[in-house]
Scaffold this active site. Structure first.
Site, PDB file in Angstrom:
ATOM      1  NE  ARG A  98     -11.489 -18.521 -13.882  1.00 30.56           N
ATOM      2  CZ  ARG A  98     -11.224 -18.314 -15.176  1.00 30.56           C
ATOM      3  NH1 ARG A  98     -11.192 -19.319 -16.030  1.00 30.56           N
ATOM      4  NH2 ARG A  98     -10.979 -17.096 -15.619  1.00 30.56           N
ATOM      5  CE1 TYR A 149     -25.281 -31.938   3.779  1.00 29.89           C
ATOM      6  CE2 TYR A 149     -24.685 -31.320   1.540  1.00 29.89           C
ATOM      7  CZ  TYR A 149     -24.845 -30.987   2.872  1.00 29.89           C
ATOM      8  OH  TYR A 149     -24.578 -29.718   3.289  1.00 29.89           O
ATOM      9  CG  ASP A 204     -21.458 -38.150  -1.999  1.00 34.95           C
ATOM     10  OD1 ASP A 204     -20.384 -38.381  -1.414  1.00 34.95           O
ATOM     11  OD2 ASP A 204     -22.175 -37.160  -1.741  1.00 34.95           O
ATOM     12  CE  LYS A 209     -18.852 -32.692   5.377  1.00 40.57           C
ATOM     13  NZ  LYS A 209     -19.516 -32.599   4.125  1.00 40.57           N
TER      14      LYS A 209
HETATM   15  C1  LIG Z   1     -22.414 -37.130   1.617  1.00 38.86           C
HETATM   16  C2  LIG Z   1     -22.148 -35.684   1.318  1.00 38.86           C
HETATM   17  N1  LIG Z   1     -22.044 -35.273   0.045  1.00 38.86           N
HETATM   18  C3  LIG Z   1     -21.809 -33.976  -0.279  1.00 38.86           C
HETATM   19  C4  LIG Z   1     -21.681 -33.005   0.697  1.00 38.86           C
HETATM   20  C5  LIG Z   1     -21.431 -31.572   0.310  1.00 38.86           C
HETATM   21  O1  LIG Z   1     -20.107 -31.253   0.508  1.00 38.86           O
HETATM   22  P1  LIG Z   1     -19.570 -29.787   0.931  1.00 38.86           P
HETATM   23  O2  LIG Z   1     -20.195 -29.473   2.258  1.00 38.86           O
HETATM   24  O3  LIG Z   1     -18.101 -29.969   0.970  1.00 38.86           O
HETATM   25  O4  LIG Z   1     -20.020 -28.835  -0.124  1.00 38.86           O
HETATM   26  C6  LIG Z   1     -21.789 -33.391   2.044  1.00 38.86           C
HETATM   27  C7  LIG Z   1     -21.670 -32.374   3.106  1.00 38.86           C
HETATM   28  O5  LIG Z   1     -22.033 -32.609   4.238  1.00 38.86           O
HETATM   29  C8  LIG Z   1     -22.017 -34.758   2.358  1.00 38.86           C
HETATM   30  O6  LIG Z   1     -22.142 -35.169   3.637  1.00 38.86           O
END
Ligand SMILES: Cc1ncc(COP(=O)(O)O)c(C=O)c1O
Length: 381
Positions: A46, A98, A170, A195
């Site tokens: 962990r 998101y 992000d 992604k």
């Molecule tokens: C721009 C963005 N940030 C964060 C996330 C969240 O990531 P995760 O789905 O890996 O938890 C996503 C998921 O689609 C995303 O598109």
């Protein structure tokens, strides 16, 4: 090292125990100690695992950062950032982001006494009027999901520094192939590595990258205390994905340009949202802070009919209707009912997530096949 070399070699070493060129999957939870505390740097997975360490080093390298952290999902990485805050603290966040990020902010952290301001950041100057003595974090997503808005990261960082507030970006849509927020003054870079970094739609993973040691220590402490880490197999997969990030991104960008230009001239298409168009509201900033325009496109159709959007996504043959993005295969999504369904209708329509909006993650297939797929589906509405 330059970027293409970093994706393969950045902060990597051959496996010290065997010389293995590819970091092995250390599928172990624990490590032998000769005497209490006498170990080889690893105690319990962990806290740290050698495959995860290799990945965390790669994260740091490709984002030009000093420290990388890997998590079981992008949201677990966001959760870690938010846990730096205390009740009474405030966050200024972009309003076009998101849906899951919006959900964790509002449904989880608001109940622990953190206040969020969701604002349009296309004009970064807007941010300052929402910063007060309680503000501790500015949250930026650029390009944003799903409207492909562009936020001026350097301008946001000037405001963050002036008020001694952390700036988190992000960077999921852009990836470090296109922009490096730390170099533009951000304090934290966040990724849904699910992604483009993973790139093959076979793993869920999150990442954080920072430069500052104190901030890194706080985040590592939360990572090990809360335990939302990824396993060694997933670390291996994303590490492998990163090695081809640059070649994949190059093709994603080339194909997205072809698709965006095709859609823009189609008589049934109302608006195409893609930061590479000169009439995109923040084209100039996109051109300045990004090296190309990415593989994501959203578009709406004439008349804004929900049924047309549904007909399209049901009939695409190559653009598979699915959540997620950033994999080698092209995907389509209907944000209003999928990725952004957790945002109330009025709020999502205000930011442009209308019923006919379709989001495309343009993959790395042959562009002629992608255009033919769009053509046949658009002929049905
Ligand atoms: C721009 C963005 N940030 C964060 C996330 C969240 O990531 P995760 O789905 O890996 O938890 C996503 C998921 O689609 C995303 O598109």
């Amino acid at each position: 090292m330059k970027f293409n070399t970093k994706t393969i070699h950045g902060k990597q070493q051959h496996d010290p125990s065997t010389g293995a060129v590819t970091p092995p999957i250390y599928q172990t939870s624990t490590y032998a100690q000769a005497s209490p505390g006498d170990h080889k740097g690893y105690e319990y997975s962990r806290t740290a695992n050698p495959t995860r360490t290799a990945l965390e080093n790669a994260f740091a390298s490709i984002e030009n950062g000093n420290y990388g952290l890997a998590f079981g999902s992008g949201l677990a990485a966001i959760d870690c950032v938010l846990k730096i805050l205390k009740p009474g603290d405030e966050v200024v966040s972009t309003n076009d982001l998101y849906g899951g990020t919006y959900r964790i902010f509002i449904k989880i952290f608001e109940q622990y006494g953190i206040k969020f301001h969701f604002i349009g950041m296309e004009n970064a100057g807007n941010i300052e009027s929402f910063v007060n003595k309680n503000t501790k974090l500015i949250w930026v997503e650029s390009p944003s999901n799903p409207m492909l808005n562009i936020i001026d990261i350097k301008a946001a960082s000037v405001i963050a520094k002036k008020h001694n507030v952390l700036l988190a970006v992000d960077n999921t849509f852009a990836t470090p192939y296109l922009q490096n927020p730390l170099d533009m003054g951000a304090d934290i870079v966040m990724h849904s590595a699910t992604k483009y970094l993973g790139g093959h739609s076979d793993v869920v993973m999150g990442g954080l990258i920072v430069n500052d040691k104190d901030l890194a220590d706080k985040l590592y402490f939360i990572q090990k205390s809360c335990g939302a880490v990824c396993g060694p197999m997933d670390s291996f997969l994303v590490l492998r994905g990163i090695k081809t990030l640059h070649v994949r991104m190059q093709r994603h960008c080339e194909n997205a340009k072809v698709v965006a230009e095709y859609l823009a001239q189609h008589p049934k298409v109302e608006t195409v949202f893609w930061p590479g168009f000169e009439n995109h509201p923040n084209y100039k900033i996109a051109k300045e802070q990004m090296r190309d325009f990415g593989g994501m496109i959203s578009f709406s159709t004439k008349g804004n009919h929900l049924k047309d959007a549904i007909t399209l996504v049901e009939n695409f043959k190559i653009f598979t209707l699915a959540e997620s993005l950033g994999g080698v295969e092209s995907l389509s999504g209907h944000p209003a009912s999928m990725s952004h369904a957790s945002i109330p209708k009025a709020a999502r329509e205000k930011i442009g997530v209308v019923d006919s909006l379709i989001r495309l993650s343009v993959g790395i297939e042959d562009d002629e096949d992608l255009i033919a797929d769009l053509e046949q589906a658009l002929a049905l509405i």
